[in-house]
Write an enzyme that holds these catalytic residues in place. Sequence first.
Site, short mmCIF file in Angstrom:
data_model
loop_
_atom_site.label_atom_id
_atom_site.label_comp_id
_atom_site.label_asym_id
_atom_site.label_seq_id
_atom_site.Cartn_x
_atom_site.Cartn_y
_atom_site.Cartn_z
N ALA A 15 34.20 3.32 -26.97
CA ALA A 15 33.22 3.67 -28.05
C ALA A 15 33.51 5.18 -28.50
O ALA A 15 34.35 5.92 -27.88
CB ALA A 15 31.91 3.86 -27.17
N ILE A 17 31.98 8.17 -28.79
CA ILE A 17 31.77 9.07 -27.78
C ILE A 17 32.70 9.20 -26.76
O ILE A 17 33.26 10.36 -26.31
CB ILE A 17 30.39 8.91 -27.28
CG1 ILE A 17 29.72 10.04 -26.53
CG2 ILE A 17 30.18 7.78 -26.25
CD1 ILE A 17 28.52 10.21 -25.93
N ALA A 18 33.26 8.20 -26.29
CA ALA A 18 34.39 8.20 -25.22
C ALA A 18 35.77 8.63 -25.60
O ALA A 18 36.19 9.50 -24.93
CB ALA A 18 34.30 6.85 -24.52
N TYR A 61 37.40 -5.63 -18.41
CA TYR A 61 36.74 -4.85 -17.38
C TYR A 61 36.86 -5.27 -16.44
O TYR A 61 37.00 -4.24 -15.16
CB TYR A 61 35.17 -4.71 -17.89
CG TYR A 61 34.78 -4.63 -19.20
CD1 TYR A 61 35.62 -3.77 -20.13
CD2 TYR A 61 33.62 -5.02 -20.02
CE1 TYR A 61 35.17 -3.40 -21.44
CE2 TYR A 61 33.35 -5.02 -21.02
CZ TYR A 61 34.07 -4.08 -22.07
OH TYR A 61 33.65 -3.64 -23.27
N HIS A 82 24.92 -1.86 -19.92
CA HIS A 82 24.96 -0.46 -19.00
C HIS A 82 24.70 -1.07 -17.63
O HIS A 82 25.53 -0.90 -16.53
CB HIS A 82 24.12 0.40 -19.29
CG HIS A 82 24.42 1.22 -20.45
ND1 HIS A 82 23.36 2.38 -20.94
CD2 HIS A 82 25.41 1.31 -21.29
CE1 HIS A 82 24.15 2.86 -22.06
NE2 HIS A 82 25.53 2.36 -22.22
N LYS A 100 23.76 7.16 -21.29
CA LYS A 100 22.18 7.04 -21.72
C LYS A 100 21.98 6.22 -22.89
O LYS A 100 22.86 5.90 -23.90
CB LYS A 100 21.57 8.33 -21.92
CG LYS A 100 22.43 9.49 -22.68
CD LYS A 100 22.86 8.92 -24.05
CE LYS A 100 21.77 8.73 -25.07
NZ LYS A 100 22.51 8.30 -26.44
N ARG A 169 24.16 0.88 -32.95
CA ARG A 169 22.68 1.91 -32.86
C ARG A 169 21.82 0.86 -33.40
O ARG A 169 20.61 1.35 -33.59
CB ARG A 169 23.12 2.99 -33.16
CG ARG A 169 23.96 3.89 -32.53
CD ARG A 169 24.39 5.25 -32.94
NE ARG A 169 25.00 6.02 -31.92
CZ ARG A 169 26.48 5.93 -32.06
NH1 ARG A 169 27.10 5.16 -32.93
NH2 ARG A 169 27.04 6.80 -31.03
N TYR A 238 20.09 14.52 -41.07
CA TYR A 238 20.52 14.94 -39.66
C TYR A 238 19.80 16.41 -39.48
O TYR A 238 20.08 17.45 -40.18
CB TYR A 238 22.19 15.33 -39.74
CG TYR A 238 22.62 15.99 -38.44
CD1 TYR A 238 22.78 15.10 -37.10
CD2 TYR A 238 22.79 17.44 -38.20
CE1 TYR A 238 23.15 15.65 -36.26
CE2 TYR A 238 23.16 17.91 -37.26
CZ TYR A 238 23.49 17.21 -35.90
OH TYR A 238 23.50 17.96 -34.92
#
Length: 330
Positions: A15, A17-18, A61, A82, A100, A169, A238
């Site tokens: 992802a 964010i990773a 995985y 998750h 999260k 999202r 934003y």
Amino acid sequence: MTQTPNVRWGVLGTAKIAREKVIPAMQRSAFAEVTAIASRMRERAESTAANLGIAKAYGTYRELLDDADIDAVYISLPNHLHVPWAVKCLEAGKHVLCEKPVGLSPAEAEELLLAAGKYPGLKVMEAFMYRFHPQWRQAKQWVTEGAIGDLKVIQSVFSYYNADPANIRNQVEAGGGGLMDIGCYCVSLSRLIFGAEPVRVLGMQEHDPMMGTDRVTSGILDFGTGSSHFTCSTQLMYYQRVNIMGTTGRIEIEVPFNPLPDKAVKVWLHRQSGTEERVFSDINQFTIQADEFSRAILDGTPAPFPLDDAVKNMRVIAQVVKSAAAGAWV
């Protein structure tokens, strides 16, 4: 597994964010080493590994979980994956840092808590990185010391604009929507600052007519001695800001959730006698999170935040949704 000077981390998922936030930050940790990454598309894992200097890339995985040289796993998968993969990590003998929100529901979070109880030697924590930034520790300290008098009201806003139906999202089945993606921060910070659980909540939601996700969610959390009011949105300009208000003062946090490590951020303590400003620069909250969780693994001490906290956060989120559907306090 033989303990090494650093915790050897594997990453499930590639992802954004990773790739852009968490992995580079972990690579700067004094106690963590990112040694492997896995994706269901091997080419994606290999390209990410090459770009970030990660030694191993796996196309499933399961291959990563079977790697005996990995001590802990960071899960950057979509929300609906998750809990299933966190449980599989525990079964494989790995510590878990999970993005999260920890799951899709309180029941899922409780399922993970139950599974974690079977492996007392392994640590599991929800990755609410904002809590590790010193601006939040300063805010909490001011409240605790009575710098704003009696805590009465918290106001928080977190919004961005993303109406792309292909984005994870914005997919209901994957746990998308404003409340799950960013409203969870507003719920978490409210519980953190009040140091308690709300006694009742009131929610209001507006859903995207095509995607079905909540594009605007507002809530009031009643803590008995005070309240928290928040709005989160995936389809507004934003913005982010937090105000923590007491009987004699107010704390204002300029960039409460995702401050950039190369930009200074400010926190203000406003009182009748004047304003005190604290400036924080060159701070990466993701690195601090990696440091503290890895140290807990190496030292055999509790995780910085217990998994039970994630369960409680999910319960409040679920109550906000229930209230919005009912049009009443719950």
